[in-house]
Design a protein around this motif. Structure first.
Motif, short mmCIF file in Angstrom:
data_model
loop_
_atom_site.label_atom_id
_atom_site.label_comp_id
_atom_site.label_asym_id
_atom_site.label_seq_id
_atom_site.Cartn_x
_atom_site.Cartn_y
_atom_site.Cartn_z
N ALA A 118 0.85 -1.19 0.00
CA ALA A 118 0.00 0.00 0.00
C ALA A 118 0.89 1.24 0.00
O ALA A 118 1.56 1.53 0.99
N LEU A 119 0.90 1.97 -1.11
CA LEU A 119 1.71 3.19 -1.19
C LEU A 119 1.04 4.35 -0.48
O LEU A 119 1.70 5.19 0.12
N THR A 120 -0.28 4.41 -0.57
CA THR A 120 -1.04 5.38 0.21
C THR A 120 -2.16 4.62 0.91
O THR A 120 -2.71 3.66 0.37
N ALA A 121 -2.48 5.05 2.10
CA ALA A 121 -3.56 4.42 2.86
C ALA A 121 -4.17 5.47 3.77
O ALA A 121 -3.46 6.18 4.48
N ASN A 122 -5.48 5.59 3.70
CA ASN A 122 -6.15 6.52 4.60
C ASN A 122 -7.38 5.85 5.18
O ASN A 122 -8.04 5.04 4.53
N SER A 123 -7.66 6.18 6.42
CA SER A 123 -8.82 5.60 7.11
C SER A 123 -9.26 6.55 8.21
O SER A 123 -8.52 7.47 8.59
N GLY A 124 -10.45 6.34 8.69
CA GLY A 124 -10.94 7.20 9.76
C GLY A 124 -12.26 6.72 10.31
O GLY A 124 -12.91 5.82 9.75
N GLU A 125 -12.62 7.30 11.42
CA GLU A 125 -13.92 7.04 12.04
C GLU A 125 -14.33 8.31 12.78
O GLU A 125 -13.60 8.80 13.63
N TRP A 126 -15.48 8.86 12.39
CA TRP A 126 -15.92 10.09 13.03
C TRP A 126 -17.44 10.12 13.11
O TRP A 126 -18.12 9.22 12.60
N GLY A 175 -13.63 12.72 15.80
CA GLY A 175 -13.21 11.48 15.17
C GLY A 175 -11.71 11.37 15.07
O GLY A 175 -10.96 12.27 15.48
N GLU A 176 -11.26 10.24 14.53
CA GLU A 176 -9.84 9.99 14.36
C GLU A 176 -9.57 9.59 12.91
O GLU A 176 -10.35 8.84 12.31
N PHE A 177 -8.45 10.09 12.37
CA PHE A 177 -8.11 9.84 10.97
C PHE A 177 -6.63 9.50 10.86
O PHE A 177 -5.81 9.99 11.63
N ASN A 178 -6.32 8.66 9.90
CA ASN A 178 -4.93 8.29 9.63
C ASN A 178 -4.65 8.42 8.15
O ASN A 178 -5.44 7.96 7.31
N ASP A 179 -3.52 9.03 7.83
CA ASP A 179 -3.12 9.22 6.44
C ASP A 179 -1.66 8.79 6.30
O ASP A 179 -0.79 9.31 7.02
N ILE A 180 -1.42 7.83 5.40
CA ILE A 180 -0.07 7.27 5.23
C ILE A 180 0.36 7.41 3.78
O ILE A 180 -0.41 7.12 2.86
#
Length: 264
Positions: A179-187, A193-198
């Protein structure tokens, strides 16, 4: 003599044109001569799989001349089932390596179920022709598959890369997916909410294992927490992160840690 020179120039011109562009419609017609048109820009194979050449959907076939070897053209052809399912698609993906001028198939590899998806939809495919010099006499090419979820309060998405080489006149997978980019979250749909961006980048290393160069993976990440502050305004706190990995070739494929693996 003048006619001979003209003929040589014409062939040379055709070779240059073939080496700079590709025609997915011509490729599909050449490789699947028995496929029949069912609608504008779509055909059906004798195996009852649909090929889309419109370029208007994530399931459309694509092609690209390979800059590292311009005499070769790469193609990725989704072979989709006609069966309708509620939340996604069913389909295979066939990778082709062709002579850029004659469209003769040099190598091909069928990837069963690679175009199947569900609530996390495939949103695009792309051929990666960066110079992946994985061995002194071996250049790989890549395939990107992007996916995205449909949930507003639980967003998720990624861009996954796999690498392939031509070895012993066969097309072979050497990097199963990262996975070169990955984003996820829950709000809550409003603020909290919480978010992650890689984001990850790959680089061919100077060291090697089993004859293939190591691949360095560099990651930058942002973990965000959103909340209502004392003033009643939505604000966010970010936590930055960095990480690195080195992928080693085990004689068959590069070993990818589970934390870097794509959703599929």
């Amino acid at each position: 003599m003048r006619l001979l020179i003209s003929g040589i120039l014409l062939l040379s011109s055709q070779g240059v044109n073939a080496a700079t562009r590709c025609d997915i419609s011509a490729i599909v017609q050449h490789v699947w001569p028995d496929a029949k048109p069912v609608a504008e820009g779509t055909m059906i194979t004798p195996a009852n799989q649909v090929i889309d050449i419109t370029g208007n959907s994530p399931q459309s076939a694509i092609c690209r001349v390979w800059p590292a070897q311009p005499e070769l053209t790469l193609a990725a052809v989704p072979l989709m089932s006609q069966e309708k399912i509620d939340y996604g698609h069913n389909g295979d993906l066939e990778l082709l390596v062709l002579n850029s001028v004659t469209l003769e198939v040099k190598q091909r590899l069928l990837l069963p179920e690679r175009m199947s998806d569900d609530a996390i939809r495939i949103t695009g495919i792309a051929l990666d022709t960066a110079r992946w010099k994985v061995a002194p006499n071996q250049t790989a090419f890549g395939l990107h598959i992007t996916r995205s979820g449909s949930s507003r309060v639980n967003p998720i998405g990624e861009d996954a890369l796999s690498l392939y080489v031509i070895e012993n006149n066969q097309l072979r997978l050497v990097l199963a997916g990262i996975a070169l980019t990955a984003n996820s979250g829950e709000w809550d749909g409003n603020c909290a909410g919480e978010f992650n961006d890689i984001k990850r980048t790959l680089a061919i290393g100077s060291s090697s294992h089993k004859g293939y160069a190591d691949i360095r993976v560099s990651e930058k990440s942002v973990a965000s927490t959103a909340f209502i502050d004392a003033k009643g305004e939505c604000t966010a706190k970010d936590t930055l992160g960095k990480a690195t990995w080195t992928l080693h070739y085990d004689g068959k494929q590069y070993t990818v840690p589970q934390t870097l693996a794509p959703l599929e």
